[in-house]
Write a protein that holds these residues in place. Structure first.
Motif, PDB file in Angstrom:
ATOM      1  N   VAL A 186      -3.359 -10.006   0.767  1.00 21.79           N
ATOM      2  CA  VAL A 186      -4.243  -9.119   1.530  1.00 21.79           C
ATOM      3  C   VAL A 186      -3.790  -7.669   1.368  1.00 21.79           C
ATOM      4  O   VAL A 186      -4.608  -6.758   1.207  1.00 21.79           O
ATOM      5  CB  VAL A 186      -4.270  -9.521   3.019  1.00 21.79           C
ATOM      6  CG1 VAL A 186      -5.043  -8.503   3.853  1.00 21.79           C
ATOM      7  CG2 VAL A 186      -4.883 -10.911   3.173  1.00 21.79           C
ATOM      8  N   GLN A 187      -2.475  -7.448   1.416  1.00 26.49           N
ATOM      9  CA  GLN A 187      -1.948  -6.093   1.198  1.00 26.49           C
ATOM     10  C   GLN A 187      -2.317  -5.594  -0.199  1.00 26.49           C
ATOM     11  O   GLN A 187      -2.718  -4.432  -0.382  1.00 26.49           O
ATOM     12  CB  GLN A 187      -0.432  -6.110   1.362  1.00 26.49           C
ATOM     13  CG  GLN A 187       0.048  -6.580   2.729  1.00 26.49           C
ATOM     14  CD  GLN A 187       1.510  -6.986   2.717  1.00 26.49           C
ATOM     15  OE1 GLN A 187       2.288  -6.562   1.858  1.00 26.49           O
ATOM     16  NE2 GLN A 187       1.911  -7.823   3.671  1.00 26.49           N
ATOM     17  N   LEU A 188      -2.203  -6.473  -1.185  1.00 20.64           N
ATOM     18  CA  LEU A 188      -2.529  -6.118  -2.560  1.00 20.64           C
ATOM     19  C   LEU A 188      -4.000  -5.760  -2.708  1.00 20.64           C
ATOM     20  O   LEU A 188      -4.347  -4.736  -3.318  1.00 20.64           O
ATOM     21  CB  LEU A 188      -2.171  -7.294  -3.476  1.00 20.64           C
ATOM     22  CG  LEU A 188      -2.414  -7.114  -4.971  1.00 20.64           C
ATOM     23  CD1 LEU A 188      -1.485  -6.050  -5.546  1.00 20.64           C
ATOM     24  CD2 LEU A 188      -2.217  -8.448  -5.697  1.00 20.64           C
ATOM     25  N   GLY A 199      -9.522  -1.890  -1.443  1.00 22.80           N
ATOM     26  CA  GLY A 199      -9.849  -1.109  -0.258  1.00 22.80           C
ATOM     27  C   GLY A 199      -9.692   0.383  -0.470  1.00 22.80           C
ATOM     28  O   GLY A 199     -10.589   1.171  -0.123  1.00 22.80           O
ATOM     29  N   MET A 200      -8.571   0.796  -1.048  1.00 22.87           N
ATOM     30  CA  MET A 200      -8.362   2.215  -1.279  1.00 22.87           C
ATOM     31  C   MET A 200      -9.322   2.773  -2.317  1.00 22.87           C
ATOM     32  O   MET A 200      -9.718   3.945  -2.260  1.00 22.87           O
ATOM     33  CB  MET A 200      -6.907   2.468  -1.711  1.00 22.87           C
ATOM     34  CG  MET A 200      -5.868   2.059  -0.678  1.00 22.87           C
ATOM     35  SD  MET A 200      -6.126   2.846   0.937  1.00 22.87           S
ATOM     36  CE  MET A 200      -5.776   4.556   0.548  1.00 22.87           C
ATOM     37  N   LEU A 239     -12.421   4.135  -0.921  1.00 24.21           N
ATOM     38  CA  LEU A 239     -12.259   5.440  -0.283  1.00 24.21           C
ATOM     39  C   LEU A 239     -12.057   6.551  -1.310  1.00 24.21           C
ATOM     40  O   LEU A 239     -11.821   7.705  -0.944  1.00 24.21           O
ATOM     41  CB  LEU A 239     -11.064   5.404   0.683  1.00 24.21           C
ATOM     42  CG  LEU A 239     -11.165   4.412   1.847  1.00 24.21           C
ATOM     43  CD1 LEU A 239      -9.896   4.456   2.680  1.00 24.21           C
ATOM     44  CD2 LEU A 239     -12.389   4.706   2.717  1.00 24.21           C
ATOM     45  N   GLY A 240     -12.124   6.183  -2.586  1.00 20.70           N
ATOM     46  CA  GLY A 240     -12.004   7.174  -3.639  1.00 20.70           C
ATOM     47  C   GLY A 240     -10.640   7.260  -4.298  1.00 20.70           C
ATOM     48  O   GLY A 240     -10.444   8.062  -5.209  1.00 20.70           O
ATOM     49  N   TRP A 241      -9.683   6.465  -3.841  1.00 19.65           N
ATOM     50  CA  TRP A 241      -8.342   6.480  -4.422  1.00 19.65           C
ATOM     51  C   TRP A 241      -8.207   5.280  -5.347  1.00 19.65           C
ATOM     52  O   TRP A 241      -7.872   4.186  -4.930  1.00 19.65           O
ATOM     53  CB  TRP A 241      -7.278   6.440  -3.332  1.00 19.65           C
ATOM     54  CG  TRP A 241      -5.881   6.603  -3.844  1.00 19.65           C
ATOM     55  CD1 TRP A 241      -5.510   7.140  -5.039  1.00 19.65           C
ATOM     56  CD2 TRP A 241      -4.669   6.200  -3.199  1.00 19.65           C
ATOM     57  NE1 TRP A 241      -4.149   7.109  -5.187  1.00 19.65           N
ATOM     58  CE2 TRP A 241      -3.601   6.550  -4.060  1.00 19.65           C
ATOM     59  CE3 TRP A 241      -4.387   5.611  -1.969  1.00 19.65           C
ATOM     60  CZ2 TRP A 241      -2.282   6.309  -3.747  1.00 19.65           C
ATOM     61  CZ3 TRP A 241      -3.057   5.374  -1.649  1.00 19.65           C
ATOM     62  CH2 TRP A 241      -2.024   5.718  -2.522  1.00 19.65           C
ATOM     63  N   ARG A 242      -8.500   5.483  -6.613  1.00 21.47           N
ATOM     64  CA  ARG A 242      -8.480   4.404  -7.586  1.00 21.47           C
ATOM     65  C   ARG A 242      -7.158   4.391  -8.337  1.00 21.47           C
ATOM     66  O   ARG A 242      -6.692   5.429  -8.793  1.00 21.47           O
ATOM     67  CB  ARG A 242      -9.645   4.549  -8.572  1.00 21.47           C
ATOM     68  CG  ARG A 242     -11.005   4.503  -7.898  1.00 21.47           C
ATOM     69  CD  ARG A 242     -12.137   4.577  -8.908  1.00 21.47           C
ATOM     70  NE  ARG A 242     -13.421   4.571  -8.234  1.00 21.47           N
ATOM     71  CZ  ARG A 242     -14.057   3.477  -7.829  1.00 21.47           C
ATOM     72  NH1 ARG A 242     -13.490   2.293  -8.043  1.00 21.47           N
ATOM     73  NH2 ARG A 242     -15.213   3.542  -7.218  1.00 21.47           N
ATOM     74  N   ALA A 292      -1.272  -0.300  -8.607  1.00 21.07           N
ATOM     75  CA  ALA A 292      -1.552  -0.927  -7.310  1.00 21.07           C
ATOM     76  C   ALA A 292      -0.542  -2.024  -7.007  1.00 21.07           C
ATOM     77  O   ALA A 292      -0.066  -2.158  -5.872  1.00 21.07           O
ATOM     78  CB  ALA A 292      -2.969  -1.489  -7.296  1.00 21.07           C
ATOM     79  N   ALA A 293      -0.203  -2.813  -8.019  1.00 20.84           N
ATOM     80  CA  ALA A 293       0.787  -3.870  -7.833  1.00 20.84           C
ATOM     81  C   ALA A 293       2.140  -3.286  -7.478  1.00 20.84           C
ATOM     82  O   ALA A 293       2.845  -3.799  -6.594  1.00 20.84           O
ATOM     83  CB  ALA A 293       0.893  -4.718  -9.102  1.00 20.84           C
TER      84      ALA A 293
END
Length: 222
Positions: free
Chosen positions: A68-70, A76-77, A80-83, A89-90
């Motif tokens: 879920v955090q991953l 999720g981020m 919001l525009g933070w790709r 991400a990992a």
């Protein structure tokens, strides 16, 4: 061995995936360790909002599944525009996860009666930072190094889920191999052996270098 022949044909891919897992977890381990030292000291010495923020971070991570955090960081981020790339991400998710668990372990090591030692070191002209890094932190880490190593191994094993966001780690490579060879049993037996080998090798290697890192432990054993 003939039954593993088709799987061994993809050994380069499996080894590359294993290397990716080791590198990402190694970087995350260092980042999480640094974050944990900061958070543990902040929670121990700075009451109020700062301590509450650390507690909220630790409890949130410890009470939610890593996957879920991953997904929150990667999907999720992004909404919001933070790709971020799957690898980035990992790395962020693994670092935050490691930091939360390491924080509680290190905080436990720091909870001792070292106030007198600190005051004596300060009286000798050492700065507070020098006292912390040279006097307080080493024995604290020596007391909790085994739980830290054990937690790192658990983080390495749990990193298998990063394949769910297209990181080409060991589990991702295994999934690819078994879909190409239709040798699921052989593939996952080999991958299991690779995970076990790395986890045990890390634990055994640290056990051998532990006294080199903390030489004064030899005196305690005598």
């Amino acid at each position: 061995m003939l039954m593993f022949r088709d799987v061994f044909a993809y050994s380069d891919m499996l080894l590359s995936g294993l290397l990716t897992s080791i590198v990402l977890c190694g970087l995350a381990g260092f980042a999480g360790f640094a974050l944990a030292i900061f958070c543990a000291e902040l929670k121990r010495t700075v009451p109020g909002p700062a301590s509450w923020a650390v507690s909220a971070y630790v409890e949130t991570i410890r009470n939610t599944p890593f996957i879920v955090q991953l997904f929150f960081i990667y999907f999720g981020m992004a909404s919001l525009g933070w790709r971020m790339s799957p690898q980035a991400a990992a790395l962020v998710a693994l670092s935050l996860n490691a930091g939360a668990y390491f924080t509680e372990i290190i905080r436990g090591g720091l909870m001792d009666g070292s106030r007198g030692i600190r005051e004596a070191a300060l009286a000798q002209g050492m700065t507070p930072l020098q006292v912390y890094l040279r006097i307080v932190l080493p024995p604290a880490l020596a007391k909790v190094d085994k739980p830290l190593v054990g937690q790192f191994v658990l983080i390495f094993l749990g990193s298998a889920v990063i394949s769910q966001i297209s990181v080409e780690d060991l589990t991702s490579a295994a999934q690819f191999v078994q879909t190409r060879t239709f040798r699921a049993f052989e593939t996952y037996i080999l991958v299991t052996a690779m995970y076990v080998s790395v986890g045990l090798s890390f634990s055994l290697a640290y056990g051998r270098i532990r006294l080199a890192l903390f030489p004064w432990l030899r005196e305690l054993r005598q």
